[in-house]
Design a protein around this motif. Structure first.
Motif: not given
Length: 715
Positions: A79, A123, A141, A145-147, A150, A173, A177
């Protein structure tokens, strides 16, 4: 007018809504959320392949907020980086025309970065200045809230609307995701299955390959020695290209035997012919005496009268001759070896043909544009030079040479933009997987796999660093950079040698291994110390592609500078203007360095520039030779690039000019012509005119006796 959930689905399905996102503002937030999730559940989650899934996600977003470009970046394993997975800018051309977007920005939007550093700005939902435009960033996400990556889309014409519709972007989003995460897992499982199936298929084919041949021959040799009670033995196979036998298996041979035995057809231990292998005769009795050989039995491995090898048994203490039983045993064993050998040779032939096919595929991919033509061959050439400079093992040098020829073959077959950027990121891994299951040296495979890794760990696809990257991959990385840096592209001019060296110093220890950089700079130093009459490299060797075009070029194998020729075929490999060619730039910089260091006598050349109605008059005085060539080139280039592409050059006060000076005029002539301008000459003295005629440039230059004649020609 409010828009219900069916309208949201319609927007994504047909991509024709004019109100788009801004009408959604009137829809209640809860209804919007339900509508978006139902759309993803019914239209996107059902897909089993990422290509179609990403396309539908992009379609939904683009038609909703009316943007022409969408880029999907996903986190790498740690990441720390965002890697471009895919992009869609199919509508960019039409959008650019409607919104009067400039060509440079359009070109930048078509060439997004393959990798980005995962920074805080990615983010959050916000506008970002990238690729020469204002883009909207939508982070992806998962629950908790795991990114994971994008989405960038744009250009955005009204950045103030982003906050107004933040709720929509938040829902999108999370939905996007989850879709992307599902597609990634499906792709991972599919790739793993394909990899295992591929290895299993090839492993089965290799059961009778060269890998098994050596083990099988060792076993037969051991059995033969045991059955005949011989003391030692060896099996040697023919290498036809060298007309010699090479020992592939041996047992119980005394010290020094392998180093001293000569098995060549001309003067070796046995007298033999590769084309008539029925009979082999002992010839080198001195060798037999030196090693105190008491008896030796050699049986040829023959197929269609061609000698494939020799199976030999030796006694050093037992002086009895080998029996008929021993001969029969050995003959039976040679038949077994021939069976396995044929299978091995078939697979070796298959491997060579397969590798040749990959080279042809890579070459075809290089021909996708004029500037990339010959890319792999050029990378191979410079990689070999670097490897030799580093005194690498000759076998490793050969592996590097072959790896360079196919290093980009993983890019072949990409026909859809939804696959293109992922292929660009994964192409080293794809190319390596094409050859790793074959009996090809591991060094070759690893060179292909790691040629985009960076010395500091910021490369791809695996983020290796330092000595984790094999030396072959580190050499290949710099070789490819050199080729790309010295190649002209649409919006990128080739670097000059000084610019190249500065870039390498900046990238030392980051992108490139410092030792590899040092080796390359040593090669450059040798080139820089050449006399001004020499080139960095002959153009047909430096580029040399396409070969059939290059061989017809008037500069091909000529002793003159290639830029002295008007009809050169350089446009076929992307160098439409000599002034932008790396070879020309290197020569200019080398002469400038010689002048600065007082290594050559400098002539005095003066000039006077006068801007007239239809053209610019350039009056030159003094001798024009190699010492003033850089000064003359910079003068003419500055005028032409500054918008004064119509020039009249007055040679009245020029008593002498050599081929170096004439070459500068040819280069400037082409540069002016590319800008729809022209250069004309006036007042050339007889001695100067004679030089022009000898070089046959009078057929291309417009020469006038008086200024009045030249001026009339511009009217």
């Amino acid at each position: 007018m409010s828009i219900d959930k069916r309208k949201i689905r319609t927007i994504a399905a047909n991509g024709k809504s004019k109100r788009g996102l801004f009408s959604l503002f009137r829809t209640r937030e809860r209804d919007m959320e339900i509508a978006i999730w139902r759309y993803f559940a019914s239209k996107i989650f059902v897909h089993s392949d990422s290509g179609t899934g990403y396309k539908d996600i992009f379609s939904f977003l683009k038609s909703t907020i009316e943007t022409p470009c969408v880029y999907l970046y996903l986190c790498d394993g740690e990441s720390k980086k965002l890697v471009l997975a895919t992009a869609d800018f199919a509508d960019l051309k039409e959008w650019s025309e409607a919104n009067k977007l400039d060509d440079r920005t359009e070109a930048e939007l078509r060439e997004p970065e393959i990798m980005l550093q995962n920074r805080e700005l990615f983010q959050k939902i916000a506008g970002i200045e990238m690729l020469g435009a204002n883009l909207l960033n939508i982070p992806l996400r998962l629950k908790g809230d795991k990114f994971i990556g994008t989405i960038l889309t744009g250009p955005i014409k009204d950045g103030g609307k982003i906050e107004q519709f933040r709720h929509f972007f938040n829902i999108f989003s999370v939905a996007a995701a989850n879709s992307v995460n599902r597609f990634r897992e499906i792709e991972r499982l599919r790739e793993e299955v394909d990899r295992l199936q591929s290895k299993m298929k090839v492993s089965k084919r290799m059961l009778g390959s060269a890998l098994e041949l050596n083990r099988f021959v060792d076993l037969l040799l051991d059995l033969a020695i045991t059955a005949t009670r011989a003391e030692a033995g060896f099996v040697a196979m023919v290498r036809k290209e060298e007309q010699k036998l090479e020992i592939s298996a041996h047992k119980n041979l005394p010290e020094g035997f392998l180093e001293k035995v000569n098995l060549s057809a001309e003067d070796g231990l046995f007298e033999w012919s590769p084309d008539d292998g029925d009979v082999i005769i002992l010839r080198d009795y001195d060798f037999v005496a030196d090693f105190e050989i008491k008896s030796i039995l050699g049986v040829p491995l023959v197929e269609n009268k061609n000698l494939l090898g020799i199976f030999a048994l030796i006694n050093f203490t037992n002086s009895e001759m080998f029996s008929d039983f021993s001969l029969q045993i050995l003959t039976n064993f040679t038949e077994q070896i021939k069976l396995v050998l044929n299978n091995s040779r078939f697979f070796e032939d298959f491997t060579n043909r397969y590798f040749s096919t990959l080279v042809a595929m890579s070459d075809a991919y290089d021909h996708r544009s004029a500037e990339t033509t010959g890319h792999s061959r050029r990378v191979s050439d410079i990689a070999v030079k670097i490897a030799h400079q580093m005194n690498l093992d000759k076998n490793l040098v050969e592996h590097i040479r072959r790896a360079a020829l196919i290093h980009d073959v993983g890019m072949c077959g990409v026909v859809d933009i939804t696959e293109g950027f992922q292929a660009d990121f994964n192409h080293p891994e794809i190319a390596a997987s094409m050859i790793e299951v074959l009996p090809i040296a591991e060094e070759l495979t690893q060179a292909v796999r790691t040629h985009h890794e960076w010395y500091d760990g910021w490369g791809f696809p695996n983020g290796l660093k330092g000595n984790q990257i094999p030396i072959a991959g580190r050499v290949l990385a710099l070789a490819e950079y050199f080729v790309e840096a010295t190649t002209n592209a649409r919006f990128k001019e080739s670097l000059t040698p000084d610019e190249l060296k500065k870039e390498l110093e900046l990238r030392r220890g980051k992108q490139f291994d410092p030792e590899v950089v040092d080796a390359f700079l040593q090669i450059m130093a040798v080139k820089e110390n050449q006399k001004p009459g020499a080139l960095f490299q002959k153009c047909w060797e430096f580029k040399g592609e396409p070969a059939e075009v290059c061989s017809q070029c008037p500069a091909y194998k000529s002793d003159q500078f290639c830029w002295l020729h008007f009809e050169v075929n350089c446009a076929s490999h992307g160098d439409e203007l000599c002034d932008r060619c790396f070879l020309f730039k290197e020569w200019i910089e080398r002469v400038e360095r010689l002048v600065a260091n007082n290594k050559i006598e400098v002539k005095t050349m003066e000039h006077d520039v006068e801007k007239l109605n239809n053209f610019t008059l350039v009056k030159l005085s003094g001798e024009i030779d190699v010492s003033v060539a850089p000064k003359l080139r910079n003068l003419l280039r500055e005028l032409i690039e500054g918008g004064q592409e119509n020039l009249v050059i007055d040679l009245t006060e020029v008593p002498f000019i050599d081929s170096s000076g004439l070459g500068i005029f040819v280069v400037a002539f082409k540069l002016a012509k590319a800008k729809n301008g022209a250069i004309k000459f006036v007042g050339a003295r007889p001695e100067v005119l004679k030089v022009i005629q000898l070089t046959r440039l009078d057929k291309h230059f417009q020469l006038f006796e008086s200024m009045e004649q030249a001026e009339k020609n511009f009217m």
